[in-house]
Design an enzyme around this catalytic site. Structure first.
Site, PDB file in Angstrom:
ATOM      1  N   LYS A  28      56.216  41.510 110.254  1.00 36.41           N
ATOM      2  CA  LYS A  28      54.911  41.959 109.734  1.00 36.41           C
ATOM      3  C   LYS A  28      54.562  43.358 110.231  1.00 36.41           C
ATOM      4  O   LYS A  28      54.085  44.189 109.465  1.00 36.41           O
ATOM      5  CB  LYS A  28      53.810  40.982 110.161  1.00 36.41           C
ATOM      6  CG  LYS A  28      53.962  39.577 109.601  1.00 36.41           C
ATOM      7  CD  LYS A  28      52.800  38.687 109.985  1.00 36.41           C
ATOM      8  CE  LYS A  28      52.700  38.478 111.479  1.00 36.41           C
ATOM      9  NZ  LYS A  28      53.875  37.764 112.029  1.00 36.41           N
ATOM     10  N   ASP A  82      46.546  41.340 115.992  1.00 37.34           N
ATOM     11  CA  ASP A  82      47.355  40.350 116.712  1.00 37.34           C
ATOM     12  C   ASP A  82      47.185  40.592 118.210  1.00 37.34           C
ATOM     13  O   ASP A  82      47.411  41.706 118.695  1.00 37.34           O
ATOM     14  CB  ASP A  82      48.825  40.509 116.311  1.00 37.34           C
ATOM     15  CG  ASP A  82      49.721  39.418 116.877  1.00 37.34           C
ATOM     16  OD1 ASP A  82      49.262  38.676 117.765  1.00 37.34           O
ATOM     17  OD2 ASP A  82      50.870  39.306 116.438  1.00 37.34           O
TER      18      ASP A  82
END
Length: 364
Positions: free
Chosen positions: A36, A60
């Site tokens: 990602k 994240d």
């Protein structure tokens, strides 16, 4: 992949994102470990070619943007070396809740003189009780603060490098969670307005009328931000979600779950990036024919290596075929090659990003 006739399929690239000038929010998400961050960085690099100011934001908690760009990236927008219009920042929405509450206390404390007996101490206590009593509202409110911060920055488009699927789905559901929670609070305010003011006064505040007015004002302000975010998320002209996966069962399965959840939230998604593809321009039968023709000339170790590679290539082809069966008619499915080196640093990201917009010809 000679068996695929891609003449009638959507263009297998992310050119549609570059060409959609109205886009302001691009989320990149998927299962953990599928690439990602690399995809987010490559997309940001490509967007920087066609937009004036581009920001990549990592939500994240295990940030990787610094590693990808090989430079220190912090909580504030950091210019990326080699670009004049690309910045990145690493933030954790969950960490912002305490900071938000502290800023609230400072703001109301300053307004009321800062003493423990000030008129504003009651609203601080009541807000603290509120944010700890409704499940998920603490993360939701910190997410609202995050979005307010990002909206306040002057960027044409923001690319979100999100956490693995479960965390991302919860993040995207926060506007809905908070809207429902605030709706309940406002409903209670209408029914028991006097009691709310008196209750807040018991926490150490001033007059019930003043406390109630401040509480309602703060809730309405937060609700306005959430409504704005919700509307933007559900507008395909402003927001899209890029799903990232690898050609393996668990990843394809999780991508299907992600697509369904995005549809439930009303968030546009019409691009899927498949990373770590072995020889995407060739199919397993073609490679196996070559291997069988040259097997006798290869030493034993080479035969074992080639056999393992062929087994994985056949497995990947099966799941790539399933991916096209599931999404090929409606999604742009982009096949990104597995490389023999890590994609780190600006130059390699620039080089690899070309594969996002220059699709692999499946018929060669």
């Amino acid at each position: 992949m000679a068996e695929f006739d891609d003449s009638d399929l959507p263009d297998p690239s992310l050119k549609n994102i570059l060409e959609q000038e109205s886009l302001q929010w691009v989320f990149v998400g998927g299962k953990g470990g599928v690439g990602k961050t690399t995809t987010s960085c490559c997309l940001g690099v490509q967007l920087a070619k066609v937009r004036k100011r581009v920001l990549i934001v990592s939500t994240d908690p295990a940030h990787n943007l610094s590693d990808a760009f090989c430079q220190k990236i912090g909580r504030e927008p950091t210019p990326i070396t080699g670009f004049t219009n690309l910045c990145a920042m690493e933030i954790d929405a969950n960490d912002d809740m305490e900071k938000m509450q502290q800023s609230m206390e400072e703001a109301t404390g300053a307004a009321g003189g800062g003493g423990p007996d000030s008129d504003d101490s009651g609203i601080n206590s009541l807000m603290a009780e509120l944010t700890s009593s409704i499940p998920g509202i603490d993360e939701a409110m910190s997410f609202a603060e995050l979005m307010k911060q990002v909206q306040g920055l002057d960027y044409d488009v923001v690319v979100f490098d999100t956490a693995p699927t479960g965390h991302t789905l919860r993040l995207l559901s926060f506007p809905t969670i908070l809207e429902k929670a605030l709706g309940k609070v406002m409903e209670l305010k209408d029914r028991f307005g006097g009691l709310i003011g008196q209750a807040s006064a018991l926490f150490g505040g001033g007059s019930p009328g003043q406390i109630q007015e401040m509480l309602v004002g703060r809730l309405e302000e937060t609700r306005a931000v959430i409504n704005k975010v919700n509307d933007a998320f559900q507008d395909p002209d402003l927001t899209t979600f890029v799903c990232v996966c690898i050609p393996e069962f668990l990843s394809i399965y999780e991508t299907e779950r992600l697509v369904q959840e995005l549809s439930k939230f009303g968030i546009d998604s019409h691009n899927i990036v498949v990373n770590q593809v072995l020889f995407p321009e060739k199919d397993a039968e073609e490679l196996e024919a070559w291997l069988n023709g040259n097997l006798a000339t290869l030493p034993r170790e080479a035969r074992e290596i080639c056999s393992k590679m062929m087994a994985r290539k056949k497995m990947q082809d099966k799941y790539i075929g399933q991916c096209f069966d599931l999404y090929g008619d409606d999604f742009s499915v982009v096949l990104m090659p597995l490389l023999d080196y890590e994609v780190r640093g600006v130059e390699r990201l620039k080089e690899f990003s070309e594969s996002l917009v220059d699709p692999v010809d499946l018929e060669t």
